[in-house]
Write a protein that holds these residues in place. Sequence first.
Motif, mmCIF file in Angstrom:
data_model
loop_
_atom_site.group_PDB
_atom_site.id
_atom_site.type_symbol
_atom_site.label_atom_id
_atom_site.label_comp_id
_atom_site.label_asym_id
_atom_site.label_seq_id
_atom_site.Cartn_x
_atom_site.Cartn_y
_atom_site.Cartn_z
ATOM 1 N N VAL A 99 0.835 -1.203 0.000
ATOM 2 C CA VAL A 99 0.000 0.000 0.000
ATOM 3 C C VAL A 99 0.870 1.254 0.000
ATOM 4 N N ILE A 100 1.954 1.225 0.768
ATOM 5 C CA ILE A 100 2.878 2.363 0.817
ATOM 6 C C ILE A 100 3.424 2.665 -0.574
ATOM 7 N N LYS A 101 3.819 1.646 -1.293
ATOM 8 C CA LYS A 101 4.308 1.840 -2.662
ATOM 9 C C LYS A 101 3.197 2.370 -3.570
ATOM 10 N N ALA A 102 1.984 1.837 -3.405
ATOM 11 C CA ALA A 102 0.852 2.282 -4.228
ATOM 12 C C ALA A 102 0.556 3.769 -4.013
ATOM 13 N N LEU A 103 0.914 4.293 -2.841
ATOM 14 C CA LEU A 103 0.723 5.718 -2.549
ATOM 15 C C LEU A 103 1.777 6.590 -3.229
ATOM 16 N N GLY A 104 2.717 5.948 -3.915
ATOM 17 C CA GLY A 104 3.748 6.693 -4.641
ATOM 18 C C GLY A 104 5.016 6.936 -3.849
ATOM 19 N N ILE A 105 5.167 6.262 -2.721
ATOM 20 C CA ILE A 105 6.342 6.441 -1.869
ATOM 21 C C ILE A 105 7.457 5.511 -2.341
ATOM 22 N N GLU A 106 8.632 6.072 -2.579
ATOM 23 C CA GLU A 106 9.752 5.275 -3.107
ATOM 24 C C GLU A 106 10.786 4.928 -2.036
ATOM 25 N N ASN A 107 10.911 5.757 -0.984
ATOM 26 C CA ASN A 107 11.918 5.544 0.062
ATOM 27 C C ASN A 107 11.260 5.031 1.329
ATOM 28 N N ILE A 108 11.832 3.970 1.913
ATOM 29 C CA ILE A 108 11.269 3.409 3.132
ATOM 30 C C ILE A 108 12.383 3.061 4.114
ATOM 31 N N ILE A 109 12.199 3.493 5.358
ATOM 32 C CA ILE A 109 13.109 3.148 6.455
ATOM 33 C C ILE A 109 12.414 2.103 7.311
ATOM 34 N N ILE A 110 13.032 0.932 7.423
ATOM 35 C CA ILE A 110 12.420 -0.180 8.156
ATOM 36 C C ILE A 110 13.270 -0.451 9.394
ATOM 37 N N THR A 111 12.664 -0.359 10.577
ATOM 38 C CA THR A 111 13.417 -0.470 11.822
ATOM 39 C C THR A 111 12.932 -1.651 12.650
ATOM 40 N N ASN A 112 13.776 -2.068 13.585
ATOM 41 C CA ASN A 112 13.405 -3.167 14.467
ATOM 42 C C ASN A 112 14.225 -3.126 15.749
ATOM 43 N N ALA A 113 13.771 -3.885 16.735
ATOM 44 C CA ALA A 113 14.563 -4.191 17.926
ATOM 45 C C ALA A 113 15.177 -5.563 17.698
ATOM 46 N N ALA A 114 16.459 -5.714 17.994
ATOM 47 C CA ALA A 114 17.150 -6.963 17.658
ATOM 48 C C ALA A 114 18.146 -7.342 18.750
ATOM 49 N N GLY A 115 18.467 -8.623 18.782
ATOM 50 C CA GLY A 115 19.515 -9.110 19.671
ATOM 51 C C GLY A 115 20.861 -9.036 18.973
ATOM 52 N N GLY A 116 21.862 -8.565 19.689
ATOM 53 C CA GLY A 116 23.197 -8.438 19.100
ATOM 54 C C GLY A 116 23.996 -9.724 19.252
ATOM 55 N N MET A 117 24.432 -10.284 18.140
ATOM 56 C CA MET A 117 25.255 -11.497 18.173
ATOM 57 C C MET A 117 26.730 -11.183 17.975
ATOM 58 N N ASN A 118 27.025 -10.012 17.449
ATOM 59 C CA ASN A 118 28.411 -9.589 17.264
ATOM 60 C C ASN A 118 28.962 -9.126 18.618
ATOM 61 N N PRO A 119 30.039 -9.738 19.106
ATOM 62 C CA PRO A 119 30.561 -9.383 20.439
ATOM 63 C C PRO A 119 31.057 -7.942 20.542
ATOM 64 N N ASN A 120 31.225 -7.261 19.411
ATOM 65 C CA ASN A 120 31.648 -5.860 19.431
ATOM 66 C C ASN A 120 30.474 -4.907 19.677
ATOM 67 N N PHE A 121 29.257 -5.450 19.667
ATOM 68 C CA PHE A 121 28.074 -4.624 19.903
ATOM 69 C C PHE A 121 27.789 -4.556 21.402
ATOM 70 N N GLU A 122 26.915 -3.602 21.769
ATOM 71 C CA GLU A 122 26.417 -3.544 23.138
ATOM 72 C C GLU A 122 24.978 -3.046 23.124
ATOM 73 N N PRO A 123 24.191 -3.380 24.156
ATOM 74 C CA PRO A 123 22.794 -2.947 24.189
ATOM 75 C C PRO A 123 22.668 -1.432 24.051
ATOM 76 N N GLY A 124 21.722 -1.006 23.226
ATOM 77 C CA GLY A 124 21.524 0.419 22.957
ATOM 78 C C GLY A 124 22.175 0.892 21.677
ATOM 79 N N ASP A 125 23.050 0.055 21.088
ATOM 80 C CA ASP A 125 23.660 0.410 19.797
ATOM 81 C C ASP A 125 22.601 0.456 18.703
ATOM 82 N N LEU A 126 22.849 1.292 17.708
ATOM 83 C CA LEU A 126 22.060 1.276 16.475
ATOM 84 C C LEU A 126 22.898 0.619 15.390
ATOM 85 N N MET A 127 22.306 -0.325 14.668
ATOM 86 C CA MET A 127 23.018 -1.032 13.603
ATOM 87 C C MET A 127 22.358 -0.738 12.256
#
Length: 272
Positions: A99-127
């Motif tokens: 539906v978003i595409k049908a409205l003529g929107i071409e750019n979409i930012i898709i976000t989520n909450a995720a578990g970090g498996m990379n040991p260099n990450f820490e809670p609160g990081d944005l990936m």
Amino acid sequence: MDLLKRIEEAKAFILSKHSKEIQAAIILGSGLGGIVKDIENQKVIKYSEIPGFPESTVKGHAGEIIIGELCGKTVLAMNGRFHYYEGYDMQTVTFPVRVIKALGIENIIITNAAGGMNPNFEPGDLMIITDHINMMGANPLIGANYEELGPRFPDMSSAYNKQLIELALSSAKALNIKVQQGVYCPVSGPTYETAAELKMLRLIGGDAVGMSTVPEVIVANHMSMKVLGISCITDMAIGDNLEPLDHSRVVETANKAMAKFISLVKEIIEKM
């Protein structure tokens, strides 16, 4: 009812509430809905009002579309999404993106909450998501293909738009926000992963794990949309040092990261 007709019905309803051009869409993950407070001249449409839309049943997902002004652009924000684990089929999960595409929107930012498996990450990081490995055991494009929407075999070599990734990285640098980059692995859920599963996902190249996003990314690419993916790392999902986890903790950590998430998304929208 035919998918194309359902898309047109939902589109017509939204256009009856807001008929002007929309520059970008944002799908907000668990605990990340706070940005909607910054959207001006809001028009709020409950999912329950829109033909063909199911209901969002997960805590932290408000279940509404907000259309309004953000950093000089008109945006559409989905405050809450639909998940495969809620019992919805993949076509229903991804229907809003159609539906978003049908409205003529071409750019979409898709976000989520995720578990970090990379040991260099820490809670609160944005990936910033650079790629994904689909471990959900399903694909939203299985079944009849509608050539009006996209090709039978869509290319996924650049599923996450490289220009938008660069824009996100430069925006983070300008704001002095530390961001990670990595590969997102979605699983079906609703169970959190076992230690052995996390070890496997890390071994095959995953940096973060979650239960959403990729179906929407696949459908957006099917329709040639430009996709940017952002994960908020809410916990460390490392097999050798796994702690008990519940959804309230995920939402709590996402809420703590809200300020920098909002700043980053607003900067991206402004420069988009």
